[in-house]
Design an enzyme around this catalytic site. Structure first.
Site, PDB file in Angstrom:
ATOM      1  N   GLU A   1       1.125  -1.085   0.534  1.00 58.71           N
ATOM      2  CA  GLU A   1       0.112  -0.305   0.228  1.00 58.71           C
ATOM      3  C   GLU A   1       0.944   1.087   0.391  1.00 58.71           C
ATOM      4  O   GLU A   1       0.549   2.202  -0.234  1.00 58.71           O
ATOM      5  CB  GLU A   1      -1.244   0.173   1.446  1.00 58.71           C
ATOM      6  CG  GLU A   1      -0.398  -0.486   2.320  1.00 58.71           C
ATOM      7  CD  GLU A   1      -0.252  -1.469   3.487  1.00 58.71           C
ATOM      8  OE1 GLU A   1       0.000  -2.323   2.345  1.00 58.71           O
ATOM      9  OE2 GLU A   1      -0.573  -1.183   4.097  1.00 58.71           O
ATOM     10  N   ASN A   2       1.807   0.649  -0.043  1.00 57.49           N
ATOM     11  CA  ASN A   2       2.838   2.650   0.563  1.00 57.49           C
ATOM     12  C   ASN A   2       3.157   2.516  -1.081  1.00 57.49           C
ATOM     13  O   ASN A   2       3.950   3.492  -1.212  1.00 57.49           O
ATOM     14  CB  ASN A   2       4.092   2.684   0.998  1.00 57.49           C
ATOM     15  CG  ASN A   2       5.491   1.073   0.528  1.00 57.49           C
ATOM     16  OD1 ASN A   2       4.276  -0.059   0.445  1.00 57.49           O
ATOM     17  ND2 ASN A   2       6.457   0.877   0.621  1.00 57.49           N
TER      18      ASN A   2
END
Lengths: 220, 217, 220, 217
Positions: free
Chosen positions: A46-47
């Site tokens: 998700e980064n």
């Protein structure tokens, strides 16, 4: 095989070809090691990357290429990187086929708690609330009990992560599917009896006539 | 061609009590040089809007340890036990925001939108005191936009008109924070002549960037 | 010098150094030709580019590089391209220093109508509503009258483009500044008297003691 | 490696009456080959969500002329007198949406957001029948998200995993429409091997793209 590896191997059996999958920090990260042969799975972090690969050899890491926990990763050919708004557009927008997350509690309604223990441990929800809300399938991979207490409870005592009913819970003892009617016992861990699972579970379970053993895939 | 400034000059512009957006994800893509300068000038009372507070000794973790931060609006503090300790001791106020909601609130602040309608957080502590709006029969949480006095960014390349690129997972909150603050200060790994970055590779147009740190020597 | 050129020249005097400016289709586009020497102005086109330049020579156009009207443009060194969501994040988010737009009517309250004539002409608002809502300064560059009728009216008879009061109206007769108290006559076109302007304007004007001539900048 | 399809196969997938997002800005960045195939198969009753209807003989203008379109949700029709004529004649229904609102509604549809809160359109015809929501004392118009059955995209490069890049002002609505439809079909100027497009240059990850047109010969 230790309990964590067993849980990760079982979770890996849920992977499907050409899907986009997010693995939570901790135990769920292990799932990437056990992708069934022949499957092409794209892992999202998700980064801001999709199609990441294993940690590069010592000295070949890139400080600009890490997973959501800050650990070094690689990139598969065809990987794509993007900003946080796009990353969560993918997650919230239903583009993620599956997420595997850790849990503190799952209750009889299939609700998950995994982001805080009031007054004690407040790590924060990070991306977990979005992942549980947005992913098409939510798989919880966790130990069945913590400090001798069942993590599968009649009703959450910890703050919920989302309203949504999770799709599958995989523990060191069992595979349980939350359904509208309650928690359905689907599989037993190797060598574990239904009676042992029922005894170790605080929430009521629906027990079918036949409860097969967990498939764990081939070995490495 | 525009003139760049030193990290100390950047830190001097940022008053105590300022509200900062700081890009980065567990310090990857965080502006370490500006952070170091804020620690060096003993900034106090800062509000930090960021994904997380990194780790002790790293990125925003340095600001936390040095006592610069009064308030943090972040999605998690799980990687930084110092933040957790200071929060429980009442030294740092922490507002936890789901990561996707945080990204959209920052984006809304920069894009002139009045807020974010998200299903995330419904039925949880996050929804407390917030309005629920129904659209086409489905409920959504209304989350307010976020803006800051300063955005502190970390770029891969900058040109002398302050156009910026970012690299891989060091991108994260940088492009959206660039629109959401009154004053945008960036540091870059490389400074290149104007025209070297192709238009399609520019992720933040230089006109959004108020100050760029001098290149490292 | 024809009326359009005069209006464009006068509008160009509003440009400021190191600003981001959007020019509407039609007359406003001409403003780019009269940027005062020494000013560095970045022109945005809402279809997704900032820092665009003049149309390239015949045969050197790029079909992927056009303005909002579909006309070929060039790119200045340091130009940046982006998608429509980002383009309007810049516009709506207050990052645009100025926009110059055409108008059908401006009324005594400084409101603009420029996107439709009900039942007759319905081109649509395109980006105009966002531009008027979001740009820091909104300059209207238009003919003072159309078919003999004043376009500066007591109250809009056409549907408004936005609630916002525009900042300046530049016509072939005058420069008018909408203020909270009404329309302030700021400048006369060369050779035009205040009386002529008052006669040609359907809305009431506030007339200061001194009304200078429009500055039109040097030559090309 | 994934298999690409012909334009005719793409057009055959799209039933009469389908709701389409079509990228492009006065046809720049529009998928002309898919459009031509839709005209060739005499598609009928389409709803088109797009920035505009281009010009006669160009991009979406071809669909309008050929009578494929029943309804257009667009920001302007000023470049296409045929659309204006068909609208006044009641042959094509036109819903006009401010361009920035259109972009955000498409983005919201793709990002799982419940809608858009924008100041644009307040006090105008656009606000009619819509809810006004106050956030921190300011009014915003609530605009609903947009989704479609199909998104038709035009890319610069595609690799064989269908990762896409876009070029300059041909980018426009392509990246946001890629998230907002049940089935995404793209055509590209070039097809390149997997790994040739660097991760930071990919604008639409291939997993979002269901079908890619065969390369032109």
């Amino acid at each position: 095989m230790d309990a964590k590896e067993m849980i990760a191997r079982r979770a890996a059996q849920e992977l499907r070809d050409r899907t986009l999958v997010n693995l939570g920090i901790g135990l769920p990260t292990l799932v990437a090691r056990f992708v069934p042969p022949g499957l092409h799975v794209a892992f999202q972090s998700e980064n801001g990357i999709l199609g990441f690969g294993a940690r590069p050899p010592e000295g070949m890491e890139d400080p600009n290429l890490t997973d959501a926990g800050g650990g070094f990763i690689g990139a598969e050919p065809g990987a794509a990187s993007f900003d946080s708004a796009m990353s969560f557009a993918l997650i919230r927008g239903g583009h993620l086929d599956m997420t595997v997350l850790g849990g503190l509690q799952v209750d009889a309604a299939g609700r998950l708690a995994n982001w805080m223990v009031p007054g004690q441990l407040v790590p924060g929800m990070g991306g977990a609330m979005d992942l549980v809300t947005g992913a098409r399938r939510v798989i919880i991979a966790m130990q069945h009990a913590a400090r001798g207490e069942s993590k599968i409870v009649p009703r959450l005592s910890l703050p919920p992560t989302a309203e949504r009913r999770v799709d599958l819970v995989i523990t060191d003892l069992a595979v349980i599917e939350p359904t509208p009617d309650g928690l359905l016992l689907r599989e037993c861990a190797p060598g574990i009896s239904v009676a042992e699972i029922v005894a170790a579970t605080a929430a009521p379970l629906i027990i079918p006539d036949v409860v097969p053993d967990m498939p764990l895939g081939g070995g490495r | 061609m525009r003139k760049s400034i030193s990290a100390a000059e950047a830190a001097a512009m940022i008053p105590d009590g300022a509200r900062l957006m700081i890009a980065g994800f567990v310090a990857v893509g965080s502006p370490e040089r500006i952070i170091d300068a804020l620690v060096a000038r003993s900034a106090r009372g800062l509000t930090v809007i960021a994904n997380d507070t990194a780790r002790p000794g790293l990125g925003i973790g340095k600001l936390i340890e040095a006592g610069c931060v009064a308030r943090a609006i972040v999605s998690h503090i799980g990687t930084n036990p110092v933040t957790q300790r200071k929060m429980l001791a009442g030294e740092v106020e922490v507002e936890l925001v789901p990561q996707g909601t945080l990204a959209e609130r920052v984006r809304a602040g920069g894009a002139g939108l009045g807020g974010v309608l998200t299903p995330t957080g419904l039925g949880t502590l996050v929804a407390e005191g917030k309005q629920v709006i129904e659209v086409e029969g489905r409920p959504y949480l209304l989350e307010a936009p976020l803006r800051a006095d300063f955005a502190l960014l970390h770029a891969q390349e900058a040109d002398h008109e302050f156009n910026l690129t970012y690299r891989l997972t060091a991108t994260n909150f940088n492009p959206i924070m660039a629109l959401a603050a009154d004053c945008v200060i960036a540091e870059a790994m490389e400074t290149v002549p104007v025209g070297v970055i192709p238009p399609d590779a520019v992720r933040t147009p230089g006109l959004l960037v108020d100050h760029l740190l001098e290149r490292m020597h």
